[in-house]
Design a protein around this motif. Structure first.
Motif, PDB file in Angstrom:
ATOM      1  N   LEU A 175      44.909 -34.323  66.774  1.00 37.05           N
ATOM      2  CA  LEU A 175      43.963 -34.928  65.391  1.00 37.05           C
ATOM      3  C   LEU A 175      43.348 -35.901  66.171  1.00 37.05           C
ATOM      4  O   LEU A 175      41.977 -35.907  66.125  1.00 37.05           O
TER       5      LEU A 175
ATOM      6  N   ALA B 173      45.436 -32.737  58.839  1.00 35.48           N
ATOM      7  CA  ALA B 173      44.542 -32.123  59.878  1.00 35.48           C
ATOM      8  C   ALA B 173      43.221 -31.924  59.216  1.00 35.48           C
ATOM      9  O   ALA B 173      42.790 -31.664  58.043  1.00 35.48           O
ATOM     10  N   HIS B 174      42.279 -32.206  60.267  1.00 36.49           N
ATOM     11  CA  HIS B 174      40.710 -31.746  59.807  1.00 36.49           C
ATOM     12  C   HIS B 174      40.822 -30.263  59.330  1.00 36.49           C
ATOM     13  O   HIS B 174      41.400 -29.458  60.159  1.00 36.49           O
TER      14      HIS B 174
ATOM     15  N   PRO C 215      45.489 -28.962  52.065  1.00 32.78           N
ATOM     16  CA  PRO C 215      45.763 -29.694  53.551  1.00 32.78           C
ATOM     17  C   PRO C 215      46.988 -29.102  54.215  1.00 32.78           C
ATOM     18  O   PRO C 215      47.903 -28.891  53.752  1.00 32.78           O
TER      19      PRO C 215
ATOM     20  N   ALA D 169      45.968 -42.847  54.263  1.00 34.09           N
ATOM     21  CA  ALA D 169      46.091 -41.354  53.608  1.00 34.09           C
ATOM     22  C   ALA D 169      46.995 -41.347  52.471  1.00 34.09           C
ATOM     23  O   ALA D 169      46.661 -40.684  51.479  1.00 34.09           O
TER      24      ALA D 169
ATOM     25  N   ALA E  25      39.214 -35.694  66.492  1.00 39.78           N
ATOM     26  CA  ALA E  25      38.170 -36.652  65.867  1.00 39.78           C
ATOM     27  C   ALA E  25      37.166 -37.217  67.047  1.00 39.78           C
ATOM     28  O   ALA E  25      36.054 -36.971  66.513  1.00 39.78           O
TER      29      ALA E  25
ATOM     30  N   ARG F  74      49.636 -34.958  65.872  1.00 45.79           N
ATOM     31  CA  ARG F  74      48.832 -36.151  65.607  1.00 45.79           C
ATOM     32  C   ARG F  74      48.056 -36.309  66.801  1.00 45.79           C
ATOM     33  O   ARG F  74      46.768 -36.957  66.745  1.00 45.79           O
TER      34      ARG F  74
ATOM     35  N   VAL G  54      49.158 -38.251  56.823  1.00 44.38           N
ATOM     36  CA  VAL G  54      47.959 -37.888  57.694  1.00 44.38           C
ATOM     37  C   VAL G  54      47.540 -36.142  57.529  1.00 44.38           C
ATOM     38  O   VAL G  54      48.654 -35.451  57.611  1.00 44.38           O
TER      39      VAL G  54
ATOM     40  N   ASP H 241      34.647 -37.089  64.068  1.00 49.20           N
ATOM     41  CA  ASP H 241      35.083 -37.138  62.450  1.00 49.20           C
ATOM     42  C   ASP H 241      36.377 -38.517  62.588  1.00 49.20           C
ATOM     43  O   ASP H 241      37.241 -37.842  62.777  1.00 49.20           O
TER      44      ASP H 241
ATOM     45  N   HIS I  33      42.664 -38.812  58.641  1.00 45.56           N
ATOM     46  CA  HIS I  33      43.132 -37.834  59.896  1.00 45.56           C
ATOM     47  C   HIS I  33      44.129 -38.489  60.837  1.00 45.56           C
ATOM     48  O   HIS I  33      44.298 -37.827  61.815  1.00 45.56           O
ATOM     49  N   TRP I  34      44.266 -40.116  60.682  1.00 45.33           N
ATOM     50  CA  TRP I  34      45.000 -40.711  61.555  1.00 45.33           C
ATOM     51  C   TRP I  34      45.711 -41.855  61.316  1.00 45.33           C
ATOM     52  O   TRP I  34      46.481 -42.341  61.869  1.00 45.33           O
TER      53      TRP I  34
END
Length: 132
Positions: free
Chosen positions: A19, A49-50, A82, A39, A23, A16, A47, A28, A33-34
Motif C-alpha cells: 500500500l 487497499a486503494h 473495500p 481509517a 501510494a 501494508r 486500513v 494517493d 490507506h496507511w
C-alpha cells in the motif's frame, strides 16, 4: 479462445508495505490507506487497499492468461466493497477468477471476472475486452 473458457484462478496477497509503495507511485496518500487510527475514525474496519490497486491486481488474471498485456484493450469495474488490509505479513488475500463471456466477430472477446476478498465480491461487474 471460446465462450465459456475459464481463466486460471489467481490468488494475490496485498500487504501494508505494498500500500505504501502504491501510494508513492500513484501519489494517493489518503490516510485511509496507511493510517489505522484515521481509517477507524472515519468508520472503516481498518486500513483499506486503494481501489485502483485492487483493480490492477484483478487485471493480472487476464494479462497472465493472455501472455501479452498488449492484447488487453479495455478493463472496467466498480468499487463495491473495500479490501481490508491487516497489519500482518500475510496481508489480505484477494481471489480472482474469470471466464470468457463472449467471443465477438471483430476479433475481440469479453472476459467477466469475479474478484473476492474475505469470500465477498469487491469489484462490481469487472470486465475486460481483449484481442483474440
Amino acid at each position: 479462445m471460446n465462450t465459456g473458457d475459464e481463466l486460471p484462478a489467481l490468488e494475490v496477497r496485498i500487504t501494508r508495505d505494498q500500500l505504501v509503495r502504491y501510494a508513492g507511485a500513484a501519489l494517493d496518500f489518503n490516510p485511509i490507506h496507511w493510517n489505522e487510527t484515521f481509517a477507524k475514525e472515519v468508520g472503516l474496519p481498518d486500513v483499506i487497499a486503494h481501489g485502483m490497486l485492487t483493480m490492477a491486481v484483478a487485471g493480472r488474471v487476464v494479462t497472465d492468461w493472455l501472455g501479452d498485456p498488449g492484447r488487453l484493450i479495455d478493463f472496467s469495474a466498480r468499487f463495491t466493497r473495500p479490501v481490508v488490509v491487516p497489519n500482518t505479513a500475510e496481508g489480505a488475500l484477494v481471489e480472482i477468477t474469470g471466464k470468457v463471456a463472449v467471443v465477438n466477430d471483430d476479433g475481440t472477446a469479453r472476459v467477466d471476472l469475479v474478484v473476492k476478498f474475505d469470500d465477498k465480491t469487491v469489484l462490481g461487474k469487472p470486465q475486460a475486452l481483449v484481442r483474440v
